[in-house]
Design an enzyme around this catalytic site. Structure first.
Site, PDB file in Angstrom:
ATOM      1  N   GLU A  75       3.397   3.737  -5.441  1.00  0.00           N
ATOM      2  CA  GLU A  75       3.734   2.471  -4.792  1.00  0.00           C
ATOM      3  C   GLU A  75       4.614   1.612  -5.707  1.00  0.00           C
ATOM      4  OE1 GLU A  75       3.304   1.588  -1.775  1.00  0.00           O
ATOM      5  OE2 GLU A  75       1.626   2.759  -0.966  1.00  0.00           O
TER       6      GLU A  75
ATOM      7  N   HIS B  55       2.398   8.839   5.601  1.00  0.00           N
ATOM      8  CA  HIS B  55       1.176   8.760   6.408  1.00  0.00           C
ATOM      9  C   HIS B  55       0.986  10.030   7.239  1.00  0.00           C
ATOM     10  CE1 HIS B  55       0.754   4.079   6.311  1.00  0.00           C
ATOM     11  NE2 HIS B  55       0.085   4.658   5.339  1.00  0.00           N
TER      12      HIS B  55
ATOM     13  N   LYS C 198      -3.125  -6.897   4.701  1.00  0.00           N
ATOM     14  CA  LYS C 198      -3.395  -5.824   5.653  1.00  0.00           C
ATOM     15  C   LYS C 198      -4.815  -5.299   5.422  1.00  0.00           C
ATOM     16  CE  LYS C 198       1.207  -3.976   6.647  1.00  0.00           C
ATOM     17  NZ  LYS C 198       2.067  -2.767   6.602  1.00  0.00           N
TER      18      LYS C 198
ATOM     19  N   LYS D 119       6.090  -7.265  -4.194  1.00  0.00           N
ATOM     20  CA  LYS D 119       5.401  -7.270  -2.901  1.00  0.00           C
ATOM     21  C   LYS D 119       5.144  -8.689  -2.413  1.00  0.00           C
ATOM     22  CE  LYS D 119       1.777  -5.340  -0.110  1.00  0.00           C
ATOM     23  NZ  LYS D 119       0.762  -4.289   0.069  1.00  0.00           N
TER      24      LYS D 119
ATOM     25  N   ARG E  21     -16.514 -13.390  13.740  1.00  0.00           N
ATOM     26  CA  ARG E  21     -15.114 -13.760  14.023  1.00  0.00           C
ATOM     27  C   ARG E  21     -14.320 -14.111  12.760  1.00  0.00           C
ATOM     28  NH1 ARG E  21     -17.295 -16.534  18.802  1.00  0.00           N
ATOM     29  NH2 ARG E  21     -16.867 -15.216  20.608  1.00  0.00           N
TER      30      ARG E  21
ATOM     31  N   HIS F 231       6.523   5.717   3.828  1.00  0.00           N
ATOM     32  CA  HIS F 231       5.234   5.729   4.497  1.00  0.00           C
ATOM     33  C   HIS F 231       5.240   6.371   5.886  1.00  0.00           C
ATOM     34  CE1 HIS F 231       4.145   3.177   1.183  1.00  0.00           C
ATOM     35  NE2 HIS F 231       2.908   3.049   1.622  1.00  0.00           N
TER      36      HIS F 231
ATOM     37  N   HIS G  25      -3.641   8.736  -1.310  1.00  0.00           N
ATOM     38  CA  HIS G  25      -2.576   8.056  -0.579  1.00  0.00           C
ATOM     39  C   HIS G  25      -1.247   8.067  -1.350  1.00  0.00           C
ATOM     40  CE1 HIS G  25      -0.526   5.028   1.840  1.00  0.00           C
ATOM     41  NE2 HIS G  25      -0.350   4.289   0.751  1.00  0.00           N
TER      42      HIS G  25
ATOM     43  N   ASN H 183       7.418  -0.230   3.776  1.00  0.00           N
ATOM     44  CA  ASN H 183       7.028   1.027   4.407  1.00  0.00           C
ATOM     45  C   ASN H 183       7.920   2.193   3.986  1.00  0.00           C
ATOM     46  OD1 ASN H 183       4.748   0.324   6.137  1.00  0.00           O
ATOM     47  ND2 ASN H 183       6.212  -0.976   7.215  1.00  0.00           N
TER      48      ASN H 183
ATOM     49  N   ARG I 275       9.478  -7.233   5.874  1.00  0.00           N
ATOM     50  CA  ARG I 275       8.281  -6.618   5.292  1.00  0.00           C
ATOM     51  C   ARG I 275       8.265  -5.112   5.520  1.00  0.00           C
ATOM     52  NH1 ARG I 275       1.972  -8.643   5.057  1.00  0.00           N
ATOM     53  NH2 ARG I 275       1.155  -6.701   4.219  1.00  0.00           N
TER      54      ARG I 275
ATOM     55  N   GLU J 149       5.050  -8.739   9.318  1.00  0.00           N
ATOM     56  CA  GLU J 149       5.850  -7.516   9.425  1.00  0.00           C
ATOM     57  C   GLU J 149       6.712  -7.471  10.686  1.00  0.00           C
ATOM     58  OE1 GLU J 149       4.635  -3.451   7.555  1.00  0.00           O
ATOM     59  OE2 GLU J 149       4.160  -3.303   9.689  1.00  0.00           O
TER      60      GLU J 149
END
Length: 360
Positions: free
Chosen positions: A173, A238, A131, A213, A109, A234, A262, A231, A227, A223
């Protein structure tokens, strides 16, 4: 993400020793991939406590950012005597920090973890912000959680181990961070020579990029709002990344498409979304074209055709920013003028892809 969680270091060993001395744990695990085990692990193996750590090694590249790899990590943590009081160090690029952070966040957990990013992409993006996740069902970062690391130790000496492609990947980035911040930062980034890298200057730029960032993440850690600025590039990026991933195992396909780093997909996504910004929110055309030329020079293009548009559109519908099936873009009205939750019609998206296909 609080500022004190990210440490810009000139001596990763001394910094790591201090961090470990401040944390209470019963068992230490170190996650690397096959590359960082050979290239980066020797840098820190003399630190007190590292010799007794349980080493977990996974395959390199994003193709191993899978549920199977995650299960292997969980298994080795269990077999290595891990408890909910253990600690994980993720030493590697974005794939390692994403998957390792997710493994730590879910084992027993959740156990604490420390990220030591070794690629430019991971330093300025993946390791910072909380993330974590894996790719699933052909989709990028489909499964994951928000979980902040105890510390992120950034030592830019690792940048000298990177090849040109991986420097370019991370730099995309940084370019995004410049676009969402201010004209001066963007001008500095767009004028950098990626063919003759000044590593000392790049290290200073990394610190400034991380600060961009950090400010955004601290304002909106989960987000819900601003935030989403991170993106930019992205939604389409993506989709490009997932599209190219489908050609894995087909290196000799007649179109010459293969899985891409990426940052390359993000760079192409920036071109597309800046074009859409010109159309929808008044972004300056000359700045868009300047960025597109920079991307063309350093990143080339992805050889898509009109026949690929439906698949790319479908992939965009799976983006995690979407609501009720509506594709949400982060666009710009100008450099630093962020417009989140922007939508576009199918015809506008196809026009955007036309520009990308014909302009790069």
């Amino acid at each position: 993400m609080t500022v004190d969680k990210v440490i810009i270091s000139n001596d990763v060993c001394t910094t790591l020793k201090t961090v470990l001395s401040e944390l209470d744990y019963d068992r230490l695990f170190i996650l690397t991939d096959e590359t960082t085990r050979d290239v980066c692990m020797p840098v820190i193996e003399g630190v007190d406590g590292i010799a007794d750590a349980v080493s977990i090694v996974i395959g390199a590249t994003d193709t191993h950012k899978t549920l199977d790899t995650l299960a292997t990590v969980w298994t080795q943590m269990g077999e290595g005597g891990g408890t909910r009081h253990s600690l994980m160090i993720n030493l590697g690029g974005g794939m390692v920090t994403d998957l390792g952070g997710f493994a730590a966040s879910t084992f027993k957990r959740g156990i604490p973890f420390v990220n030591i990013p070794t690629t430019l992409l991971s330093m300025v993006d993946a390791s910072v912000g909380g993330k974590t996740g894996i790719n699933f069902n052909g989709l990028k970062n489909e499964i994951g959680v928000f979980r902040q690391p105890e510390k992120v130790i950034i030592d830019t000496q690792f940048l000298r181990t990177l090849d040109h492609q991986n420097v370019c990947s991370g730099y995309a980035e940084m370019l995004k961070h410049g676009l969402i911040s201010d004209v001066k930062t963007f001008a500095e980034l767009i004028g950098f020579d990626l063919d003759k890298v000044d590593y000392r200057y790049l290290a200073d730029m990394v610190g400034r990029s991380v600060a961009v960032k950090e400010r955004v993440v601290e304002a909106d850690p989960l987000e819900h709002g601003i935030r989403k600025a991170l993106n930019l590039g992205h939604t389409v990026g993506h989709a490009f990344e997932s599209f190219a991933l489908q050609f894995e195992g087909q290196p000799d396909n007649e179109r010459g498409i293969r899985p891409v780093l990426h940052g390359y997909a993000v760079a192409w996504g920036l071109v597309c979304e800046l074009y859409l910004s010109c159309v929808k929110t008044g972004f300056p055309v000359d700045t868009m074209r300047q960025t597109a030329q920079f991307v063309k020079d350093w990143y080339g293009t992805l050889p898509i055709t009109c026949d690929d548009y439906p698949m790319l559109l479908e992939l965009m519908t799976h983006d995690k920013k979407n609501t009720a099936g509506t594709i949400n873009f982060t666009l710009l009205g100008g450099i630093g003028d962020i417009r989140i939750n922007q939508t576009a019609k199918k015809e506008e998206i196809y026009e955007m892809l036309d520009f990308f296909r014909e302009g790069l």
